[in-house]
Design a protein around this motif. Structure first.
Motif, PDB file in Angstrom:
ATOM      1  N   TRP A   7     -28.799 -77.994  73.218  1.00  0.00           N
ATOM      2  CA  TRP A   7     -28.055 -77.388  72.135  1.00  0.00           C
ATOM      3  C   TRP A   7     -28.827 -78.482  70.726  1.00  0.00           C
ATOM      4  O   TRP A   7     -28.430 -78.194  69.828  1.00  0.00           O
ATOM      5  N   LEU A   8     -29.043 -80.188  71.440  1.00  0.00           N
ATOM      6  CA  LEU A   8     -29.656 -80.672  69.815  1.00  0.00           C
ATOM      7  C   LEU A   8     -29.988 -79.608  69.128  1.00  0.00           C
ATOM      8  O   LEU A   8     -30.280 -79.701  67.970  1.00  0.00           O
ATOM      9  N   TYR A   9     -30.928 -78.877  69.969  1.00  0.00           N
ATOM     10  CA  TYR A   9     -32.401 -78.160  68.886  1.00  0.00           C
ATOM     11  C   TYR A   9     -31.968 -76.790  68.038  1.00  0.00           C
ATOM     12  O   TYR A   9     -33.167 -75.936  68.506  1.00  0.00           O
ATOM     13  N   GLU A  10     -30.414 -76.285  68.328  1.00  0.00           N
ATOM     14  CA  GLU A  10     -29.900 -75.046  68.392  1.00  0.00           C
ATOM     15  C   GLU A  10     -29.367 -75.400  67.145  1.00  0.00           C
ATOM     16  O   GLU A  10     -28.200 -76.279  66.255  1.00  0.00           O
ATOM     17  N   LEU A  11     -27.952 -74.117  66.894  1.00  0.00           N
ATOM     18  CA  LEU A  11     -27.274 -74.474  65.375  1.00  0.00           C
ATOM     19  C   LEU A  11     -26.386 -74.541  65.892  1.00  0.00           C
ATOM     20  O   LEU A  11     -26.116 -76.306  64.972  1.00  0.00           O
ATOM     21  N   PRO A  12     -25.344 -75.564  67.264  1.00  0.00           N
ATOM     22  CA  PRO A  12     -24.640 -76.516  67.830  1.00  0.00           C
ATOM     23  C   PRO A  12     -25.018 -78.035  67.536  1.00  0.00           C
ATOM     24  O   PRO A  12     -24.217 -78.968  66.880  1.00  0.00           O
ATOM     25  N   GLY A  13     -26.344 -77.950  67.487  1.00  0.00           N
ATOM     26  CA  GLY A  13     -27.266 -79.757  67.095  1.00  0.00           C
ATOM     27  C   GLY A  13     -26.770 -80.058  66.225  1.00  0.00           C
ATOM     28  O   GLY A  13     -27.176 -81.189  65.722  1.00  0.00           O
ATOM     29  N   LEU A  14     -27.160 -79.148  64.818  1.00  0.00           N
ATOM     30  CA  LEU A  14     -26.947 -79.289  63.180  1.00  0.00           C
ATOM     31  C   LEU A  14     -25.483 -80.282  63.159  1.00  0.00           C
ATOM     32  O   LEU A  14     -25.313 -80.781  62.091  1.00  0.00           O
ATOM     33  N   VAL A  15     -24.412 -79.960  63.861  1.00  0.00           N
ATOM     34  CA  VAL A  15     -23.515 -80.779  63.533  1.00  0.00           C
ATOM     35  C   VAL A  15     -23.038 -82.221  63.481  1.00  0.00           C
ATOM     36  O   VAL A  15     -22.407 -82.591  62.706  1.00  0.00           O
ATOM     37  N   LEU A  16     -23.546 -82.810  64.527  1.00  0.00           N
ATOM     38  CA  LEU A  16     -23.511 -83.768  64.331  1.00  0.00           C
ATOM     39  C   LEU A  16     -24.105 -85.028  63.266  1.00  0.00           C
ATOM     40  O   LEU A  16     -23.341 -85.934  62.887  1.00  0.00           O
ATOM     41  N   PRO A  17     -25.770 -83.715  62.523  1.00  0.00           N
ATOM     42  CA  PRO A  17     -26.264 -84.797  61.987  1.00  0.00           C
ATOM     43  C   PRO A  17     -25.230 -84.652  60.672  1.00  0.00           C
ATOM     44  O   PRO A  17     -25.335 -85.416  59.372  1.00  0.00           O
ATOM     45  N   TYR A  18     -24.428 -83.359  60.618  1.00  0.00           N
ATOM     46  CA  TYR A  18     -24.612 -82.796  58.995  1.00  0.00           C
ATOM     47  C   TYR A  18     -22.910 -84.036  59.364  1.00  0.00           C
ATOM     48  O   TYR A  18     -22.637 -84.056  57.825  1.00  0.00           O
ATOM     49  N   ILE A  19     -22.244 -84.097  60.206  1.00  0.00           N
ATOM     50  CA  ILE A  19     -20.870 -85.160  60.013  1.00  0.00           C
ATOM     51  C   ILE A  19     -21.778 -86.265  59.843  1.00  0.00           C
ATOM     52  O   ILE A  19     -20.917 -87.178  59.373  1.00  0.00           O
ATOM     53  N   TYR A  20     -22.446 -86.562  60.299  1.00  0.00           N
ATOM     54  CA  TYR A  20     -23.507 -88.452  60.094  1.00  0.00           C
ATOM     55  C   TYR A  20     -22.788 -88.345  58.474  1.00  0.00           C
ATOM     56  O   TYR A  20     -22.926 -89.804  57.663  1.00  0.00           O
ATOM     57  N   PHE A  21     -23.828 -86.989  57.139  1.00  0.00           N
ATOM     58  CA  PHE A  21     -23.839 -87.546  56.401  1.00  0.00           C
ATOM     59  C   PHE A  21     -22.437 -87.199  55.188  1.00  0.00           C
ATOM     60  O   PHE A  21     -22.211 -87.753  53.924  1.00  0.00           O
ATOM     61  N   GLN A  22     -21.910 -86.028  56.609  1.00  0.00           N
ATOM     62  CA  GLN A  22     -21.155 -85.969  54.971  1.00  0.00           C
ATOM     63  C   GLN A  22     -19.049 -86.959  55.155  1.00  0.00           C
ATOM     64  O   GLN A  22     -18.748 -86.984  54.571  1.00  0.00           O
ATOM     65  N   VAL A  23     -19.079 -87.608  56.639  1.00  0.00           N
ATOM     66  CA  VAL A  23     -17.797 -89.259  56.402  1.00  0.00           C
ATOM     67  C   VAL A  23     -18.334 -89.559  55.695  1.00  0.00           C
ATOM     68  O   VAL A  23     -17.786 -89.790  54.096  1.00  0.00           O
ATOM     69  N   PRO A  24     -19.644 -90.356  55.153  1.00  0.00           N
ATOM     70  CA  PRO A  24     -19.663 -91.459  54.288  1.00  0.00           C
ATOM     71  C   PRO A  24     -19.458 -90.858  52.230  1.00  0.00           C
ATOM     72  O   PRO A  24     -18.768 -91.362  51.798  1.00  0.00           O
ATOM     73  N   LEU A  25     -19.800 -89.293  52.230  1.00  0.00           N
ATOM     74  CA  LEU A  25     -19.924 -88.800  50.940  1.00  0.00           C
ATOM     75  C   LEU A  25     -18.371 -88.635  50.545  1.00  0.00           C
ATOM     76  O   LEU A  25     -17.606 -88.455  49.643  1.00  0.00           O
ATOM     77  N   MET A  26     -17.828 -88.136  52.009  1.00  0.00           N
ATOM     78  CA  MET A  26     -16.211 -87.993  51.960  1.00  0.00           C
ATOM     79  C   MET A  26     -15.434 -89.460  51.300  1.00  0.00           C
ATOM     80  O   MET A  26     -14.533 -88.877  50.245  1.00  0.00           O
ATOM     81  N   ILE A  27     -15.909 -90.356  51.830  1.00  0.00           N
ATOM     82  CA  ILE A  27     -15.258 -91.686  51.586  1.00  0.00           C
ATOM     83  C   ILE A  27     -15.532 -92.043  49.781  1.00  0.00           C
ATOM     84  O   ILE A  27     -15.076 -93.006  49.374  1.00  0.00           O
ATOM     85  N   ILE A  28     -16.848 -91.414  49.600  1.00  0.00           N
ATOM     86  CA  ILE A  28     -17.475 -92.292  48.330  1.00  0.00           C
ATOM     87  C   ILE A  28     -16.653 -91.275  47.109  1.00  0.00           C
ATOM     88  O   ILE A  28     -16.036 -91.708  46.296  1.00  0.00           O
ATOM     89  N   THR A  29     -16.603 -90.301  47.234  1.00  0.00           N
ATOM     90  CA  THR A  29     -15.183 -89.368  46.205  1.00  0.00           C
ATOM     91  C   THR A  29     -13.873 -89.641  46.913  1.00  0.00           C
ATOM     92  O   THR A  29     -13.326 -89.413  45.692  1.00  0.00           O
TER      93      THR A  29
END
Length: 266
Positions: A126-148
């Motif tokens: 699943w990592l190399y399919e659409l569901p596999g993008l969820v974890l990497p995206y959350i990885y940079f979404q959480v820090p952006l939320m903290i900043i804003t």
């Protein structure tokens, strides 16, 4: 602004209204109704919405926890620095980090499989399919939320809590009748910013997703580079137009919410 944003956008969108001979056409824009294109937009919406909601909730909880840390102290300094770095840690670097960690032969994957008998890819890679993008995206979404979102939490006036307590209110009353209504525009604005951030991301998905063009940025790449669908380069301009319209709506909503939130910061 003119050189790096306006002109490239004008060129990209303009190609969507030009045919192979250079004449004006609406056929390429009409191709946005193709089921494959609509599915790509649906996937992009779903992925962006999911990672934005998860990132916003986790980031808001982290911001609430940071309120108890001394401003300028070691914990706040470390979190602020990490958030600034990780919010921009995307693209090929982030994709490689996840492949090296939880890829088919990643460190965590091999350790779980050989030591504990747990195969995280037992039901498919699943990592190399659409569901596999969820974890990497959350990885940079959480820090952006903290900043804003952290500045909005810090801006809560402590006198409001004191007034609530003086009038016989509880902590529940304070949060649901004072704090949450005041924070709602900032939270929703940050949520829209996270959505826009995920919707426009390309490099991480391009490096990690090996098969298919399941989201709009990858459809644009396919239209420009495909060797099987020749003569569809102008479709990339139409897809770019669709993305720009979505981003314009989202960022207009973000701007309106930010203007409303700033009333409480004065």
């Amino acid at each position: 602004m003119l050189l790096f944003l306006f002109v490239p956008t004008l060129i990209a969108v303009g190609t969507g209204f030009v045919d192979e001979t250079g004449g004006f056409t609406l056929d390429t824009v009409a191709a946005l109704g193709n089921p494959v294109i609509l599915n790509a937009f649906a996937n992009s919406f779903g992925l962006s919405a999911l990672t934005a909601v998860v990132g916003a909730v986790v980031g808001a909880v982290a911001c609430y926890g940071l309120l108890g840390a001394r401003e300028g102290g070691p914990l706040r300094s470390v979190v602020d620095s990490l958030s600034g770095v990780l919010a921009q840690f995307g693209g090929v670097m982030l994709a490689f980090a996840f492949v090296a960690t939880i890829g088919i032969q990643g460190l965590v994957t091999v350790t779980l499989r050989d030591t504990f008998g747990v195969d995280i890819f037992a039901d498919g890679v699943w990592l190399y399919e659409l569901p596999g993008l969820v974890l990497p995206y959350i990885y940079f979404q959480v820090p952006l939320m903290i900043i804003t979102f952290l500045p909005a939490l810090q801006a809560l006036n402590p006198h409001w809590a004191e007034a609530n307590a003086t009038l016989g209110g509880t902590r529940t009353t304070y949060w649901f009748r004072i704090a949450f209504p005041v924070l709602a525009p900032s939270f929703l604005g940050s949520l829209l910013l996270l959505f826009a951030n995920a919707f426009s991301s390309y490099a991480t998905a391009a490096a990690l997703t090996s098969q298919g063009s399941q989201i709009v940025p990858l459809q644009i790449r396919s239209a420009l580079t495909s060797e099987t669908l020749l003569g569809r380069e102008n479709l990339a301009g139409a897809l770019a137009l669709g993305m720009i319209l979505v981003m314009a709506v989202v960022m207009s909503g973000y701007s309106a919410l930010q203007s409303r939130a700033e009333r409480w910061h004065r």
